[in-house]
Design a protein around this motif. Structure first.
Motif, mmCIF file in Angstrom:
data_model
loop_
_atom_site.group_PDB
_atom_site.id
_atom_site.type_symbol
_atom_site.label_atom_id
_atom_site.label_comp_id
_atom_site.label_asym_id
_atom_site.label_seq_id
_atom_site.Cartn_x
_atom_site.Cartn_y
_atom_site.Cartn_z
ATOM 1 N N ARG A 1 -1.362 49.826 -14.424
ATOM 2 C CA ARG A 1 0.101 51.354 -14.157
ATOM 3 C C ARG A 1 -0.040 51.287 -12.829
ATOM 4 N NH1 ARG A 1 3.017 52.058 -15.667
ATOM 5 N NH2 ARG A 1 3.987 54.611 -15.722
ATOM 6 N N ARG B 1 11.616 58.050 -4.689
ATOM 7 C CA ARG B 1 10.653 57.168 -4.321
ATOM 8 C C ARG B 1 11.433 56.399 -3.394
ATOM 9 N NH1 ARG B 1 7.563 54.701 -9.904
ATOM 10 N NH2 ARG B 1 7.239 56.864 -10.666
ATOM 11 N N GLU C 1 11.826 53.031 -2.410
ATOM 12 C CA GLU C 1 11.753 52.070 -2.971
ATOM 13 C C GLU C 1 12.827 50.699 -2.041
ATOM 14 O OE1 GLU C 1 9.661 50.675 -6.130
ATOM 15 O OE2 GLU C 1 10.416 52.448 -7.173
ATOM 16 N N GLU D 1 7.133 60.963 -9.343
ATOM 17 C CA GLU D 1 7.447 61.508 -10.543
ATOM 18 C C GLU D 1 6.804 62.975 -10.799
ATOM 19 O OE1 GLU D 1 4.086 60.446 -12.463
ATOM 20 O OE2 GLU D 1 3.796 62.407 -11.284
ATOM 21 N N TYR E 1 16.167 52.667 -8.058
ATOM 22 C CA TYR E 1 17.167 52.917 -6.996
ATOM 23 C C TYR E 1 15.922 53.873 -6.565
ATOM 24 C CZ TYR E 1 19.994 51.630 -9.647
ATOM 25 O OH TYR E 1 21.066 50.502 -11.064
ATOM 26 N N THR F 1 4.746 64.502 -14.140
ATOM 27 C CA THR F 1 3.288 63.923 -14.539
ATOM 28 C C THR F 1 2.459 65.431 -13.195
ATOM 29 O OG1 THR F 1 3.114 62.606 -15.647
ATOM 30 C CG2 THR F 1 1.529 63.996 -15.323
ATOM 31 N N GLY G 1 0.967 61.579 -21.650
ATOM 32 C CA GLY G 1 2.032 61.803 -21.852
ATOM 33 C C GLY G 1 3.191 60.287 -21.333
ATOM 34 N N GLU H 1 4.997 65.894 -21.665
ATOM 35 C CA GLU H 1 2.988 65.418 -21.194
ATOM 36 C C GLU H 1 2.791 66.316 -22.199
ATOM 37 O OE1 GLU H 1 2.652 63.406 -19.404
ATOM 38 O OE2 GLU H 1 4.707 63.685 -17.537
ATOM 39 N N GLN I 1 14.125 61.073 -14.662
ATOM 40 C CA GLN I 1 12.853 60.695 -15.980
ATOM 41 C C GLN I 1 13.501 61.711 -16.724
ATOM 42 O OE1 GLN I 1 8.937 60.770 -13.882
ATOM 43 N NE2 GLN I 1 9.563 58.694 -13.693
ATOM 44 N N TYR J 1 -3.896 57.804 -11.550
ATOM 45 C CA TYR J 1 -4.636 58.874 -12.542
ATOM 46 C C TYR J 1 -4.971 58.732 -14.062
ATOM 47 C CZ TYR J 1 0.096 59.834 -13.162
ATOM 48 O OH TYR J 1 1.436 59.945 -13.626
ATOM 49 N N TYR J 2 -4.611 57.477 -14.715
ATOM 50 C CA TYR J 2 -4.486 56.865 -16.339
ATOM 51 C C TYR J 2 -6.014 56.694 -16.139
ATOM 52 C CZ TYR J 2 0.426 56.478 -16.331
ATOM 53 O OH TYR J 2 1.255 57.289 -16.111
ATOM 54 N N ALA K 1 10.871 47.974 -17.044
ATOM 55 C CA ALA K 1 10.159 48.905 -17.361
ATOM 56 C C ALA K 1 10.711 50.832 -17.942
ATOM 57 C CB ALA K 1 9.475 49.365 -17.249
ATOM 58 N N LEU K 2 10.811 50.449 -19.243
ATOM 59 C CA LEU K 2 12.548 51.374 -19.838
ATOM 60 C C LEU K 2 11.424 52.826 -19.751
ATOM 61 C CD1 LEU K 2 15.225 51.933 -20.139
ATOM 62 C CD2 LEU K 2 14.354 51.826 -22.424
HETATM 63 P P1 HAM Z 1 5.668 55.479 -13.883
HETATM 64 O O1 HAM Z 1 6.252 53.410 -14.445
HETATM 65 O O2 HAM Z 1 6.201 55.780 -12.330
HETATM 66 O O3 HAM Z 1 5.724 56.733 -14.873
HETATM 67 O O4 HAM Z 1 8.126 55.293 -14.667
HETATM 68 C C1 HAM Z 1 8.041 55.522 -15.530
HETATM 69 C C2 HAM Z 1 9.354 55.010 -15.190
HETATM 70 O O5 HAM Z 1 10.801 55.512 -14.339
HETATM 71 C C3 HAM Z 1 9.880 53.479 -15.369
HETATM 72 O O6 HAM Z 1 9.543 53.101 -16.854
HETATM 73 C C4 HAM Z 1 11.127 53.068 -14.949
HETATM 74 O O7 HAM Z 1 12.160 52.696 -16.227
HETATM 75 C C5 HAM Z 1 11.307 54.769 -14.542
HETATM 76 N N1 HAM Z 1 11.702 54.567 -12.744
HETATM 77 C C6 HAM Z 1 10.296 54.347 -11.653
HETATM 78 N N2 HAM Z 1 10.904 54.079 -10.745
HETATM 79 C C7 HAM Z 1 11.906 54.162 -10.514
HETATM 80 C C8 HAM Z 1 12.900 54.132 -9.827
HETATM 81 N N3 HAM Z 1 12.451 53.698 -8.618
HETATM 82 N N4 HAM Z 1 14.057 53.097 -10.367
HETATM 83 C C9 HAM Z 1 14.806 53.711 -10.883
HETATM 84 N N5 HAM Z 1 13.870 53.792 -12.704
HETATM 85 C C10 HAM Z 1 13.424 54.153 -11.968
HETATM 86 C C11 HAM Z 1 5.934 57.530 -14.501
HETATM 87 O O8 HAM Z 1 6.443 58.038 -13.561
HETATM 88 C C12 HAM Z 1 4.244 58.182 -14.824
HETATM 89 N N6 HAM Z 1 4.258 60.049 -14.634
HETATM 90 C C13 HAM Z 1 4.513 58.557 -16.403
HETATM 91 C C14 HAM Z 1 3.978 58.703 -17.013
HETATM 92 C C15 HAM Z 1 3.924 60.823 -17.500
HETATM 93 N N7 HAM Z 1 2.233 59.231 -17.950
HETATM 94 C C16 HAM Z 1 1.968 60.276 -18.312
HETATM 95 N N8 HAM Z 1 2.827 61.049 -18.373
#
Ligand code: HAM
Length: 421
Positions: free
Chosen positions: A259, A113, A115, A83, A122, A85, A304, A131, A127, A263-264, A281-282
């Motif tokens: 979440r 990731r 997953e 990610e 994926y 952040t 962020g 922030e 992303q 860190y939140y 989750a978009l």
């Molecule tokens: P997250 O919820 O892990 O948050 O990911 C944010 C978005 O990335 C998800 O809502 C989704 O749309 C997309 N996403 C996550 N994993 C996948 C995946 N395996 N395949 C496709 N799309 C994916 C964060 O990453 C935090 N860093 C958000 C944040 C920024 N919070 C504060 N600042």
């Protein structure tokens, strides 16, 4: 024939027909970021593994089982960023751009990731993240939500997306809440599935996130986060709700929204698009006021969000049609015309820099080139053959309009093409 090598599972090629949608979305995102005074930051795709362990949390799914971690030739443990952040905070601290100032930053790029791949999930995904540093109040949480809401409006998809919000309070209140949750779930241990039993000792808040239908009743009756909030977090959350109400942004309060990253604190939210199916989750985000200090910087409030571009592209592709067609296709007949044609196209590009001009560059005959011109979707074909060279003219054939073909001088062709500019 040699066996062809396939891409890694869960890592997608994005073909030209699809990049049109990505470019459109990315243009809108960049423009919104600029509108709100955000600046782009770029940071590496690979970081020291410890960075993610210290911030996302060793017991989270991301760190415990989803990271692409490897030892490099120096023997260092490195990880492909799961990610943005954390890398953004690391870069901000290292570059000295966070302390004693307000920073509004954005980034866009691939994350990784490990997953289990499925539709919308994926192993390499992209992303767009935002922030902000140095602003402790709920107004910046609201500004982020306004930005995302503006995006949905511009893309025309606001009626497909629901905003869920929650407050996680401070670290201290979360410890109290966590303890009570563990007591409650231990009392009801028989109703937990194996995954949740494991989480009871590692990350009990994540049990609330379980989608297992057999566990919904036990989750429903579990202690609720809002009952544990400290006074300051409550006021922060109330003010945020007032700001959203004033802007007429519809939201649902989801007390179970915790979440998947450690860190939140305080405000957290997710934008859900039911249409996406299981991975709905978009976009997601919230505050992380302790993270900068936790990673060695001076304490700095921060908040962020990030949105998943694959998921957004899927919705936008279903919503609208984007095509890219050239304006002009240049057909040349004969060797001399072929050479002149290339130079003619350059002169046209000098005069009309916005037009898309394709030169056939083909040794095929007129008929073949004409077929390609038609298939390209170009508005007009310009034809250069022996006759045209001799008379210093260019023949213009309309490909999409029912108009007779004309032979014109260069200056007249420019005039005619200016209307496509
Ligand atoms: P997250 O919820 O892990 O948050 O990911 C944010 C978005 O990335 C998800 O809502 C989704 O749309 C997309 N996403 C996550 N994993 C996948 C995946 N395996 N395949 C496709 N799309 C994916 C964060 O990453 C935090 N860093 C958000 C944040 C920024 N919070 C504060 N600042």
């Amino acid at each position: 024939m040699a066996e062809s090598i396939q891409a890694i599972r869960g890592m997608n090629d994005i073909v030209p027909e699809s990049t049109l949608y990505w470019q459109y979305i990315e243009d809108v995102l960049r423009e919104i970021a600029r509108n709100y005074g955000y600046q782009e930051i770029r940071f590496p795709i690979i970081e020291h593994t410890e960075l993610f362990e210290r911030s996302i949390g060793v017991v989270t799914d991301i760190v415990s089982k989803e990271m692409y971690t490897f030892v490099d030739r120096n023997g260092d443990s490195l990880t492909l960023r799961p990610e943005g952040t954390v890398g953004c905070v690391r870069a901000g601290i290292q570059q000295g751009i966070l302390h004693n100032q307000v920073r509004r930053l954005w980034y866009l790029g691939p994350m990784f990731r490990h997953e289990r791949p499925q539709k919308g999930r994926y192993r390499q995904f992209h992303q767009f993240g935002v922030e902000t540093f140095g602003l402790p109040g709920p107004d910046i949480d609201a500004e982020h939500i306004f930005m995302i809401n503006r995006l949905w409006n511009i893309l025309g998809i606001n009626d497909q997306i629901v905003l869920q919000i929650n407050s996680l309070g401070t670290k201290e209140t979360r410890v109290l809440y966590r303890d009570d949750l563990v007591i409650y779930f231990k009392k009801n241990i028989n109703e937990l599935d194996e995954d949740s039993k494991r989480r009871l000792n590692t990350n009990p808040l994540r049990i609330l996130d379980s989608k297992n239908p057999n566990m919904q009743s036990v989750i429903l009756h579990a202690p609720k986060m809002p009952d544990y909030l400290d006074e300051e977090s409550k006021i922060h959350f109330d003010k945020l709700k007032c700001l959203l109400d004033a802007a007429q942004i519809h939201y649902e309060i989801n007390p179970r929204l915790v979440r998947g990253l450690d860190y939140y604190c305080c405000t957290v939210y997710e934008w859900i698009a039911e249409k996406l199916g299981a991975q709905n989750a978009l976009c997601a985000g919230g505050r992380y006021d302790d993270l900068v200090a936790q990673l060695g910087g001076k304490a700095t409030p921060a908040a962020g969000f990030a949105l998943g571009l694959e998921r957004l592209a899927e919705i936008v592709t279903a919503q609208k049609t984007i095509e890219s067609t050239p304006d002009v296709y240049l057909i040349t007949v004969g060797e001399i015309a072929r050479q002149r044609g290339l130079l003619l196209a350059e002169q046209l590009r000098d005069k009309l820099p916005k037009l898309c001009i394709i030169t056939s560059c083909s040794s095929g005959g007129f008929k073949t080139q004409f077929k390609h011109a038609d298939k390209s979707g170009a508005k007009v074909a310009l034809i250069l053959g022996d006759k045209e060279i001799e008379q210093n003219i260019i023949t213009v054939k309309y490909l999409r309009e029912d108009k007779p073909q004309v032979s014109l001088k260069f200056s007249e062709v420019i005039k005619l093409l200016e209307k496509f500019d």
